[in-house]
Design a protein around this motif. Structure first.
Motif, PDB file in Angstrom:
ATOM      1  N   ASN A 146      32.479  35.446  23.807  1.00  0.00           N
ATOM      2  CA  ASN A 146      31.702  34.202  23.201  1.00  0.00           C
ATOM      3  C   ASN A 146      32.362  32.897  23.527  1.00  0.00           C
ATOM      4  N   SER A 147      33.813  33.195  23.277  1.00  0.00           N
ATOM      5  CA  SER A 147      34.432  31.933  23.396  1.00  0.00           C
ATOM      6  C   SER A 147      34.744  31.571  24.890  1.00  0.00           C
ATOM      7  N   THR A 148      34.880  32.676  25.691  1.00  0.00           N
ATOM      8  CA  THR A 148      35.020  32.396  27.142  1.00  0.00           C
ATOM      9  C   THR A 148      33.959  31.942  27.618  1.00  0.00           C
ATOM     10  N   ASP A 149      32.690  32.414  27.335  1.00  0.00           N
ATOM     11  CA  ASP A 149      31.384  31.990  27.936  1.00  0.00           C
ATOM     12  C   ASP A 149      31.186  30.429  27.619  1.00  0.00           C
ATOM     13  N   GLU A 150      31.629  30.112  26.380  1.00  0.00           N
ATOM     14  CA  GLU A 150      31.370  28.468  25.782  1.00  0.00           C
ATOM     15  C   GLU A 150      32.185  27.415  26.362  1.00  0.00           C
ATOM     16  N   GLN A 197      36.239  45.747  18.893  1.00  0.00           N
ATOM     17  CA  GLN A 197      35.026  45.415  19.369  1.00  0.00           C
ATOM     18  C   GLN A 197      34.873  44.050  19.005  1.00  0.00           C
ATOM     19  N   ALA A 198      35.160  43.789  17.697  1.00  0.00           N
ATOM     20  CA  ALA A 198      34.745  42.179  17.435  1.00  0.00           C
ATOM     21  C   ALA A 198      35.769  41.611  18.076  1.00  0.00           C
ATOM     22  N   ARG A 199      36.941  41.836  18.399  1.00  0.00           N
ATOM     23  CA  ARG A 199      37.874  40.708  19.073  1.00  0.00           C
ATOM     24  C   ARG A 199      37.451  40.678  20.538  1.00  0.00           C
ATOM     25  N   GLN A 200      36.890  41.838  21.186  1.00  0.00           N
ATOM     26  CA  GLN A 200      36.197  41.504  22.616  1.00  0.00           C
ATOM     27  C   GLN A 200      34.973  40.647  22.476  1.00  0.00           C
ATOM     28  N   LYS A 201      34.248  40.737  21.517  1.00  0.00           N
ATOM     29  CA  LYS A 201      33.097  40.003  21.387  1.00  0.00           C
ATOM     30  C   LYS A 201      33.374  38.647  21.303  1.00  0.00           C
ATOM     31  N   ASP A 202      34.468  38.249  20.207  1.00  0.00           N
ATOM     32  CA  ASP A 202      34.816  36.997  20.104  1.00  0.00           C
ATOM     33  C   ASP A 202      35.103  36.262  21.513  1.00  0.00           C
TER      34      ASP A 202
END
Length: 139
Positions: free
Chosen positions: A125-129, A117-122
Motif C-alpha cells: 500500500n505504501s509503495t503504491d502511494e 501478511q500485514a507487513r506485506q500488505k502495508d
C-alpha cells in the motif's frame, strides 16, 4: 524472600524428564511417533499433572489425526506411566497424568504468518502511494 522455585515446579521438571525417557524407551505402540514433552504443570495438591506435548507428523496422515491419535495413546497409557513414575519418585502421592497437545507452536506460526501478511500488505500500500518506504529523494 518468596520461593521462586516451588516444589511443584521441581516435581514437574522431574516428571517431564522421567516421562520423556519412558515414552521413548518403554512404550511399544507402533503408532506413537516422535513425541516431545514441552511442559508439565503439577497441581498444588499433587492430585494431577497436566503434560503438554508436541508430535512430529507421520507419513500419509493429517496433522490433526496424528495429534488426536497420539493424545489418545498417551492418555490410554497414563495408568502404566503413572505406576512407573510411582516407583521412581520419592513422593507420597503420584499425580494422575493428563496429556494435552500443546498448541503454542501452532499459534506462534499463525501469528507470525499474520504479521508477515500485514507487513506485506502495508508495504504494498505504501509503495503504491508514495514510492518505496525509507528511501529519501535526492535533491
Amino acid at each position: 524472600m518468596p520461593k521462586d522455585y516451588s516444589r511443584t515446579s521441581r516435581l514437574g521438571e522431574q516428571i517431564q524428564r522421567e516421562l520423556a525417557h519412558m515414552i521413548q524407551f518403554n512404550m511399544k505402540d507402533p503408532r506413537l511417533g516422535m513425541v516431545t514433552l514441552n511442559q508439565v504443570k503439577v497441581a498444588k495438591d499433587l492430585g494431577y499433572a497436566d503434560i503438554y506435548f508436541t508430535v512430529m507428523g507421520a507419513r500419509g496422515e493429517s496433522d490433526e489425526e496424528i495429534r488426536r491419535q497420539t493424545e489418545e495413546i498417551l492418555n490410554d497409557g497414563a495408568g502404566y506411566l503413572r505406576s512407573e513414575l510411582a516407583r521412581i519418585l520419592t513422593t507420597r502421592i503420584t499425580p494422575m497424568l493428563r496429556f494435552h497437545y500443546d498448541e503454542t507452536l501452532d499459534r506462534g506460526y499463525r501469528m507470525n504468518s499474520l504479521i508477515r501478511q500485514a507487513r506485506q500488505k502495508d508495504q504494498a500500500n505504501s509503495t503504491d502511494e508514495s514510492g518505496p518506504i525509507g528511501v529519501d529523494e535526492e535533491e
